[in-house]
Motif scaffolding. Structure first.
Motif, PDB file in Angstrom:
ATOM      1  N   GLY A  72       2.607  12.365  11.297  1.00  0.00           N
ATOM      2  CA  GLY A  72       2.515  11.819   9.964  1.00  0.00           C
ATOM      3  C   GLY A  72       3.861  11.386   9.156  1.00  0.00           C
ATOM      4  N   LEU A  73       4.907  12.300   9.344  1.00  0.00           N
ATOM      5  CA  LEU A  73       5.806  12.242   8.710  1.00  0.00           C
ATOM      6  C   LEU A  73       6.778  11.101   9.315  1.00  0.00           C
ATOM      7  N   ALA A  74       6.827  10.813  10.541  1.00  0.00           N
ATOM      8  CA  ALA A  74       7.320   9.853  11.491  1.00  0.00           C
ATOM      9  C   ALA A  74       6.877   8.567  10.876  1.00  0.00           C
ATOM     10  N   ALA A  75       5.504   8.451  10.886  1.00  0.00           N
ATOM     11  CA  ALA A  75       4.768   7.317  10.365  1.00  0.00           C
ATOM     12  C   ALA A  75       5.332   6.754   9.094  1.00  0.00           C
ATOM     13  N   ARG A  76       5.641   7.690   8.065  1.00  0.00           N
ATOM     14  CA  ARG A  76       6.053   7.485   6.733  1.00  0.00           C
ATOM     15  C   ARG A  76       7.461   6.724   6.853  1.00  0.00           C
ATOM     16  N   LEU A  77       8.287   7.371   7.690  1.00  0.00           N
ATOM     17  CA  LEU A  77       9.620   7.006   7.715  1.00  0.00           C
ATOM     18  C   LEU A  77       9.763   5.649   8.426  1.00  0.00           C
ATOM     19  N   TRP A  78       9.016   5.435   9.304  1.00  0.00           N
ATOM     20  CA  TRP A  78       9.040   4.226  10.022  1.00  0.00           C
ATOM     21  C   TRP A  78       8.431   3.026   8.916  1.00  0.00           C
ATOM     22  N   SER A  79       7.291   3.222   8.384  1.00  0.00           N
ATOM     23  CA  SER A  79       6.751   2.390   7.562  1.00  0.00           C
ATOM     24  C   SER A  79       7.630   1.856   6.435  1.00  0.00           C
ATOM     25  N   VAL A  80       8.316   2.834   5.874  1.00  0.00           N
ATOM     26  CA  VAL A  80       9.210   2.398   4.784  1.00  0.00           C
ATOM     27  C   VAL A  80      10.451   1.513   5.353  1.00  0.00           C
ATOM     28  N   ALA A  81      10.960   2.164   6.491  1.00  0.00           N
ATOM     29  CA  ALA A  81      12.170   1.395   6.888  1.00  0.00           C
ATOM     30  C   ALA A  81      12.073   0.115   7.482  1.00  0.00           C
ATOM     31  N   LEU A  82      10.747  -0.171   8.122  1.00  0.00           N
ATOM     32  CA  LEU A  82      10.433  -1.430   8.856  1.00  0.00           C
ATOM     33  C   LEU A  82      10.102  -2.366   7.661  1.00  0.00           C
ATOM     34  N   ALA A  83       9.279  -1.894   6.501  1.00  0.00           N
ATOM     35  CA  ALA A  83       8.915  -2.856   5.333  1.00  0.00           C
ATOM     36  C   ALA A  83      10.244  -3.454   4.854  1.00  0.00           C
ATOM     37  N   CYS A  84      11.106  -2.485   4.594  1.00  0.00           N
ATOM     38  CA  CYS A  84      12.359  -2.746   4.002  1.00  0.00           C
ATOM     39  C   CYS A  84      12.984  -3.837   4.691  1.00  0.00           C
ATOM     40  N   ALA A  85      13.154  -3.815   6.226  1.00  0.00           N
ATOM     41  CA  ALA A  85      13.944  -4.530   6.874  1.00  0.00           C
ATOM     42  C   ALA A  85      13.309  -5.933   6.969  1.00  0.00           C
ATOM     43  N   VAL A  86      12.279  -6.122   7.106  1.00  0.00           N
ATOM     44  CA  VAL A  86      11.358  -7.481   7.018  1.00  0.00           C
ATOM     45  C   VAL A  86      11.065  -8.021   5.560  1.00  0.00           C
ATOM     46  N   LEU A  87      10.980  -7.339   4.382  1.00  0.00           N
ATOM     47  CA  LEU A  87      10.957  -7.876   3.360  1.00  0.00           C
ATOM     48  C   LEU A  87      12.135  -8.140   2.412  1.00  0.00           C
ATOM     49  N   TYR A  88      13.019  -7.439   2.730  1.00  0.00           N
ATOM     50  CA  TYR A  88      14.473  -7.447   2.133  1.00  0.00           C
ATOM     51  C   TYR A  88      15.427  -7.990   3.030  1.00  0.00           C
TER      52      TYR A  88
ATOM     53  N   PRO B 284       6.078  18.269   0.629  1.00  0.00           N
ATOM     54  CA  PRO B 284       5.129  18.501   1.701  1.00  0.00           C
ATOM     55  C   PRO B 284       3.849  18.960   1.202  1.00  0.00           C
ATOM     56  N   ASP B 285       3.785  19.105  -0.120  1.00  0.00           N
ATOM     57  CA  ASP B 285       2.265  19.320  -0.574  1.00  0.00           C
ATOM     58  C   ASP B 285       1.799  17.971  -1.051  1.00  0.00           C
ATOM     59  N   ALA B 286       2.435  16.918  -1.025  1.00  0.00           N
ATOM     60  CA  ALA B 286       1.842  15.624  -1.573  1.00  0.00           C
ATOM     61  C   ALA B 286       1.682  14.645  -0.483  1.00  0.00           C
ATOM     62  N   THR B 287       0.938  13.582  -0.907  1.00  0.00           N
ATOM     63  CA  THR B 287       0.305  12.424   0.014  1.00  0.00           C
ATOM     64  C   THR B 287       1.135  11.310  -0.402  1.00  0.00           C
ATOM     65  N   ALA B 288       1.135  10.167   0.480  1.00  0.00           N
ATOM     66  CA  ALA B 288       1.604   9.004   0.176  1.00  0.00           C
ATOM     67  C   ALA B 288       1.092   8.333  -0.997  1.00  0.00           C
ATOM     68  N   PRO B 289       1.980   7.781  -1.858  1.00  0.00           N
ATOM     69  CA  PRO B 289       3.211   7.532  -1.775  1.00  0.00           C
ATOM     70  C   PRO B 289       4.243   8.598  -2.552  1.00  0.00           C
TER      71      PRO B 289
ATOM     72  N   GLY C 276       0.729  -1.101   0.049  1.00  0.00           N
ATOM     73  CA  GLY C 276       0.102   0.079  -0.085  1.00  0.00           C
ATOM     74  C   GLY C 276       0.792   1.125  -0.148  1.00  0.00           C
ATOM     75  N   ALA C 277       0.395   2.346  -0.338  1.00  0.00           N
ATOM     76  CA  ALA C 277       0.985   3.575  -0.519  1.00  0.00           C
ATOM     77  C   ALA C 277       1.814   4.236   0.494  1.00  0.00           C
ATOM     78  N   PHE C 278       1.303   3.792   2.007  1.00  0.00           N
ATOM     79  CA  PHE C 278       2.084   4.529   2.998  1.00  0.00           C
ATOM     80  C   PHE C 278       3.469   3.875   3.346  1.00  0.00           C
ATOM     81  N   SER C 279       3.636   2.790   2.632  1.00  0.00           N
ATOM     82  CA  SER C 279       4.867   1.901   2.778  1.00  0.00           C
ATOM     83  C   SER C 279       5.875   1.948   1.539  1.00  0.00           C
ATOM     84  N   VAL C 280       5.265   2.580   0.446  1.00  0.00           N
ATOM     85  CA  VAL C 280       5.990   2.850  -0.703  1.00  0.00           C
ATOM     86  C   VAL C 280       7.247   3.912  -0.647  1.00  0.00           C
ATOM     87  N   LEU C 281       8.112   3.586  -1.082  1.00  0.00           N
ATOM     88  CA  LEU C 281       9.316   4.722  -1.463  1.00  0.00           C
ATOM     89  C   LEU C 281       9.838   4.814  -2.609  1.00  0.00           C
ATOM     90  N   HIS C 282       9.531   5.684  -3.427  1.00  0.00           N
ATOM     91  CA  HIS C 282       9.898   5.847  -5.036  1.00  0.00           C
ATOM     92  C   HIS C 282      11.455   6.321  -5.037  1.00  0.00           C
TER      93      HIS C 282
END
Length: 245
Positions: A80-96, A111-116, A14-20
């Motif tokens: 909100g920004l903390a949640a984005r950073l944790w979501s990306v980092a945790l997802a990478c840690a457990v999946l990769y 700062p004008d955009a939403t996830a992802p 889902g979008a909240f864990s995606v990092l372009h």
């Protein structure tokens, strides 16, 4: 699994864990390296640097919430920004089994955009995925200077901001675990839970709340109850908004 150059394994979450990943970073009017969000460039910034991305975001959140209390908007924007950073980092840690280097000079934020579409890296460099490295990548590198900026500019209490960081982490771990269990990936869910618990025990987060299984109860309040029509969050220290019987 090695980190792939596009971090494609994050997309099913889902979008909240995606990092372009894009080099160079896409040109957008409000976009800038996150390093500049923590130390605004006032005056005459370089043409590719937003002069005050964090202030822009807080004003945007205040408008969206319908509040004139910028301290409240700053707390919500911070979490909100903390949640984005944790979501990306945790997802990478457990999946990769690795995380990307989230250097704030290479990690760009709109700062004008939403996830992802709010975050992207210019290049992927792998780092280990142990709790200590995760804490360094997210807590020390991003959330400490972010909290310093929010505290200095909007007067949000340090303890509240630590609670926000912990709440964002617990929420990211819980959602990742739920996704993993829905897809029969119990090992991934277990890894998410153990990493979350280890990170919440870090000296910068210890004492911010109580983790029971995947449920977290914080010892502070993010101030969302002060938003018009707002209430208390599910992990709030308050059972009901202060002032209500």
């Amino acid at each position: 699994m090695d980190l792939d150059p596009a971090l494609a394994a994050l997309r099913p979450l889902g979008a909240f864990s995606v990092l372009h990943v894009s080099r160079p970073a896409p040109a957008r009017p409000a976009a800038t390296p996150l390093a500049h969000a923590y130390t605004p460039v006032y005056g005459d910034p370089a043409p590719d640097v937003h002069p005050d991305p964090l202030g822009f975001r807080v004003r945007k959140v205040a408008t969206a919430l319908g509040t004139t209390e910028h301290r409240v908007a700053a707390s919500v924007a911070h979490q909100g920004l903390a949640a984005r950073l944790w979501s990306v980092a945790l997802a990478c840690a457990v999946l990769y089994g690795h995380i990307p280097d989230l250097d704030p000079g290479r990690l760009h934020w709109d700062p004008d955009a939403t996830a992802p579409d709010d975050l992207w890296l210019t290049v992927v460099h792998a780092r280990p995925s142990d709790a200590g490295t995760l804490a360094d990548a997210v807590l020390t590198t991003h959330l400490v200077p972010l909290a310093d900026a929010v505290h200095a500019r909007w007067g949000v209490a340090d303890g509240l901001l630590r609670g926000n960081a912990a709440s964002a982490l617990a929420g990211a771990g819980r959602e990742l675990g739920r996704w993993a269990r829905r897809h029969g990936r119990t090992g991934t869910a277990d890894r998410a839970r153990s990493l979350t618990a280890a990170l919440l025990a870090h000296p910068l987060l210890a004492g911010t709340g109580t983790l029971t299984g995947t449920s977290f109860r914080r010892r502070s309040c993010c101030l969302y109850y002060r938003v018009p029509g707002g209430g208390v969050c599910g992990d709030c220290c308050f059972r009901r908004p202060p002032g209500q019987n």
